[in-house]
Scaffold this motif. Sequence first.
Motif, mmCIF file in Angstrom:
data_model
loop_
_atom_site.group_PDB
_atom_site.id
_atom_site.type_symbol
_atom_site.label_atom_id
_atom_site.label_comp_id
_atom_site.label_asym_id
_atom_site.label_seq_id
_atom_site.Cartn_x
_atom_site.Cartn_y
_atom_site.Cartn_z
ATOM 1 N N SER A 114 -15.805 -1.490 37.432
ATOM 2 C CA SER A 114 -14.660 -1.756 36.557
ATOM 3 C C SER A 114 -13.345 -1.415 37.248
ATOM 4 N N ARG A 118 -10.887 -4.559 37.704
ATOM 5 C CA ARG A 118 -9.607 -4.526 36.994
ATOM 6 C C ARG A 118 -8.481 -4.979 37.938
ATOM 7 N N GLY A 156 -16.023 -9.541 28.503
ATOM 8 C CA GLY A 156 -15.785 -8.360 29.335
ATOM 9 C C GLY A 156 -14.401 -8.322 29.949
ATOM 10 N N ARG A 203 -12.125 -6.928 27.307
ATOM 11 C CA ARG A 203 -12.360 -5.492 27.099
ATOM 12 C C ARG A 203 -11.821 -4.673 28.268
ATOM 13 N N LEU A 204 -12.020 -5.169 29.481
ATOM 14 C CA LEU A 204 -11.566 -4.451 30.665
ATOM 15 C C LEU A 204 -10.043 -4.404 30.713
ATOM 16 N N HIS A 205 -9.391 -5.538 30.484
ATOM 17 C CA HIS A 205 -7.928 -5.614 30.557
ATOM 18 C C HIS A 205 -7.264 -4.732 29.503
ATOM 19 N N ARG A 233 -8.635 -2.131 28.160
ATOM 20 C CA ARG A 233 -9.179 -0.773 28.333
ATOM 21 C C ARG A 233 -9.912 -0.268 27.087
ATOM 22 N N ALA A 242 -15.532 -0.545 28.027
ATOM 23 C CA ALA A 242 -15.303 -1.460 29.149
ATOM 24 C C ALA A 242 -15.700 -0.863 30.496
ATOM 25 N N ASP A 243 -15.414 0.386 30.709
ATOM 26 C CA ASP A 243 -15.700 0.992 32.009
ATOM 27 C C ASP A 243 -17.176 1.320 32.204
ATOM 28 N N THR A 277 -19.728 -0.826 31.044
ATOM 29 C CA THR A 277 -20.512 -2.038 30.859
ATOM 30 C C THR A 277 -20.480 -2.883 32.129
ATOM 31 N N LEU A 326 -20.416 -6.009 34.485
ATOM 32 C CA LEU A 326 -19.960 -7.386 34.316
ATOM 33 C C LEU A 326 -20.596 -8.260 35.388
#
Length: 178
Positions: A22, A26, A48, A51-53, A55, A59-60, A62, A64
């Motif tokens: 992640s 990112r 994902g 969720r990552l963008h 935060r 997200a961190d 999971t 991808l």
Amino acid sequence: DPSGGALIKGLQTSVKAAALQSFAVRAQLSAVLEAFRGAGVPCVLLKGAARLHTREDDADWTPLFDLDLLIRERDIGGAIAALKSMGYRANESGGSEAWYRAHHHHLVPFDPPGPGLPIEIHLVLGWPGAIAQRFDWERLAPYLQPLDDAAMVYRLDQTGTALHRAIHAMDMTRLHDV
């Protein structure tokens, strides 16, 4: 192992790998979004990537497999040019661009020039013929939330996310998306 030690150890290994991924992804996603902004291509971050963008808590942790971005059909040329300018290349190992357009819900995946995840450019939610409605940018507009002041990056709101998950749930072989 009745104490669960092996399970805990396995989960710790998986979570560490996802956290490292992640961090790197990112930065990759930010660079792609900057290139799209420069090309005047707004996009919707899906799953994902969203969720990552933003935060989100999970997200961190999971893993991808790709980064999914939905764009307007009229922006295909700009999006592809932006990716190619960064060194991304179309990966037609799973099928040609024409095959993806006829049988899939995104364009041919674009592989990064170095480490990173493939980028999948979506024009609709759901594969051709899966549902009667065409859930493209215009149809999804009521469910988009802007994530920047320039209105270049969006995500689906709760209703749009539920709709996207329901569409993915029609293909129950993809339980990790559901």
